[in-house]
Design a protein around this motif. Structure first.
Motif, PDB file in Angstrom:
ATOM      1  N   VAL A 121     -11.720  52.945  29.288  1.00 20.04           N
ATOM      2  CA  VAL A 121     -11.866  54.367  29.005  1.00 20.04           C
ATOM      3  C   VAL A 121     -11.167  55.158  30.109  1.00 20.04           C
ATOM      4  N   THR A 122     -10.513  56.266  29.723  1.00 18.74           N
ATOM      5  CA  THR A 122      -9.773  57.107  30.672  1.00 18.74           C
ATOM      6  C   THR A 122     -10.140  58.564  30.435  1.00 18.74           C
ATOM      7  N   ALA A 123     -10.258  59.334  31.531  1.00 17.50           N
ATOM      8  CA  ALA A 123     -10.600  60.747  31.407  1.00 17.50           C
ATOM      9  C   ALA A 123     -10.113  61.517  32.625  1.00 17.50           C
ATOM     10  N   LEU A 124     -10.013  62.839  32.481  1.00 20.71           N
ATOM     11  CA  LEU A 124      -9.763  63.755  33.587  1.00 20.71           C
ATOM     12  C   LEU A 124     -11.072  64.450  33.949  1.00 20.71           C
ATOM     13  N   LYS A 125     -11.325  64.612  35.257  1.00 24.02           N
ATOM     14  CA  LYS A 125     -12.568  65.250  35.694  1.00 24.02           C
ATOM     15  C   LYS A 125     -12.332  65.973  37.011  1.00 24.02           C
ATOM     16  N   PHE A 184     -23.277  64.208  33.733  1.00 24.50           N
ATOM     17  CA  PHE A 184     -23.244  64.119  32.282  1.00 24.50           C
ATOM     18  C   PHE A 184     -22.071  63.228  31.885  1.00 24.50           C
ATOM     19  N   GLU A 185     -22.026  62.846  30.615  1.00 29.21           N
ATOM     20  CA  GLU A 185     -20.976  61.943  30.167  1.00 29.21           C
ATOM     21  C   GLU A 185     -19.625  62.643  30.145  1.00 29.21           C
ATOM     22  N   ILE A 186     -18.650  62.045  30.793  1.00 33.82           N
ATOM     23  CA  ILE A 186     -17.285  62.574  30.809  1.00 33.82           C
ATOM     24  C   ILE A 186     -16.524  62.072  29.580  1.00 33.82           C
ATOM     25  N   ALA A 187     -16.596  60.769  29.349  1.00 37.46           N
ATOM     26  CA  ALA A 187     -15.859  60.167  28.238  1.00 37.46           C
ATOM     27  C   ALA A 187     -16.473  58.816  27.924  1.00 37.46           C
ATOM     28  N   GLY A 188     -16.211  58.327  26.722  1.00 38.03           N
ATOM     29  CA  GLY A 188     -16.728  57.027  26.336  1.00 38.03           C
ATOM     30  C   GLY A 188     -15.841  56.380  25.294  1.00 38.03           C
ATOM     31  N   PHE A 218     -13.476  62.578  47.375  1.00 37.49           N
ATOM     32  CA  PHE A 218     -13.718  63.463  48.504  1.00 37.49           C
ATOM     33  C   PHE A 218     -12.749  64.635  48.604  1.00 37.49           C
ATOM     34  N   ILE A 219     -11.764  64.701  47.730  1.00 39.50           N
ATOM     35  CA  ILE A 219     -10.776  65.784  47.773  1.00 39.50           C
ATOM     36  C   ILE A 219     -10.972  66.649  46.522  1.00 39.50           C
ATOM     37  N   PRO A 220     -11.155  67.967  46.707  1.00 39.72           N
ATOM     38  CA  PRO A 220     -11.366  68.811  45.526  1.00 39.72           C
ATOM     39  C   PRO A 220     -10.127  68.858  44.640  1.00 39.72           C
ATOM     40  N   GLY A 221     -10.358  68.709  43.348  1.00 37.43           N
ATOM     41  CA  GLY A 221      -9.243  68.767  42.416  1.00 37.43           C
ATOM     42  C   GLY A 221      -9.562  68.023  41.134  1.00 37.43           C
ATOM     43  N   ILE A 222      -8.531  67.847  40.323  1.00 35.69           N
ATOM     44  CA  ILE A 222      -8.649  67.141  39.052  1.00 35.69           C
ATOM     45  C   ILE A 222      -8.234  65.694  39.273  1.00 35.69           C
ATOM     46  N   TRP A 223      -9.091  64.775  38.863  1.00 37.99           N
ATOM     47  CA  TRP A 223      -8.871  63.341  39.059  1.00 37.99           C
ATOM     48  C   TRP A 223      -8.685  62.654  37.709  1.00 37.99           C
TER      49      TRP A 223
END
Length: 195
Positions: free
Chosen positions: A150-154, A128-132, A95-100
């Motif tokens: 799996v870990t990613a930034l979005k 769409f797929e972020i990471a896998g 709910f908070i805009p930014g990079i997670w």
């Protein structure tokens, strides 16, 4: 009166009148304010964590499974939208805009037929797929217990109509015993920078 170049702490220079108490008070106040700002930025970082495991999540013939979570363990700093929605849930909206920073982990068991090698995939999605991540399961005569992570930034825009975050588990199918059982699973999202 001078100030330090990095943090802006005040100090008396050689031309300042000698006022030890006032100089110490100015330094202590500046230090206290600065430390409080640093503490607030580190201690209350918005994040949420959802888990599951008390109920096995099973499926047979279909190759895709959207992972569901039973417990919302953490929701710090208003991180998650729609917290009143009943669990279990299979999608979430930061709910908070930014990079997670997002991490998903799934533990599962699967019987592997003799002479076969199977693959499994764990995928993060937000439209769409972020990471896998994927793994091969070697042949065997018993259930194979494995864990994938799996870990990613979005980036998320912080609106309730934003693209929901969800996790998919996928595996190739062996007709002799097409049954996977997902046991423990977790999804953690932490805000690393605001936009």
């Amino acid at each position: 009166m001078g100030i330090t170049p990095n943090r802006g702490y005040p100090y008396p220079d050689l031309s300042s009148p000698t006022t030890v108490a006032a100089d110490l008070e100015a330094l202590a106040t500046a230090y206290d304010t600065d430390l409080k700002t640093l503490q607030d930025s580190l201690a209350q970082r918005p994040m949420f964590r959802a888990t599951g495991g008390s109920t096995r999540q099973e499926y047979g013939a279909g190759p895709l499974l959207q992972v569901s979570y039973e417990v919302l363990e953490e929701n710090t700093g208003g991180a998650l939208w729609g917290v009143s929605t009943q669990m279990p849930r299979n999608s979430f909206i930061p709910f908070i805009p930014g990079i997670w920073l997002i991490t998903a982990t799934v533990s599962y068991s699967r019987w592997v037929a003799p002479q076969s090698i199977e693959w499994v995939k764990l995928r993060l999605f937000s439209t769409f797929e972020i990471a896998g991540v994927s793994a091969n399961v070697m042949p065997g005569t018993a259930d194979q217990n494995r864990t994938l992570s799996v870990t990613a930034l979005k980036g998320f825009d912080g609106t309730a109509v934003g693209n929901p975050l969800y996790v998919q588990f996928e595996a190739n199918d062996v007709p002799t015993r097409p049954s996977y059982a997902i046991t423990s699973r977790s999804l953690t999202a932490t805000l690393v920078s605001r936009t």
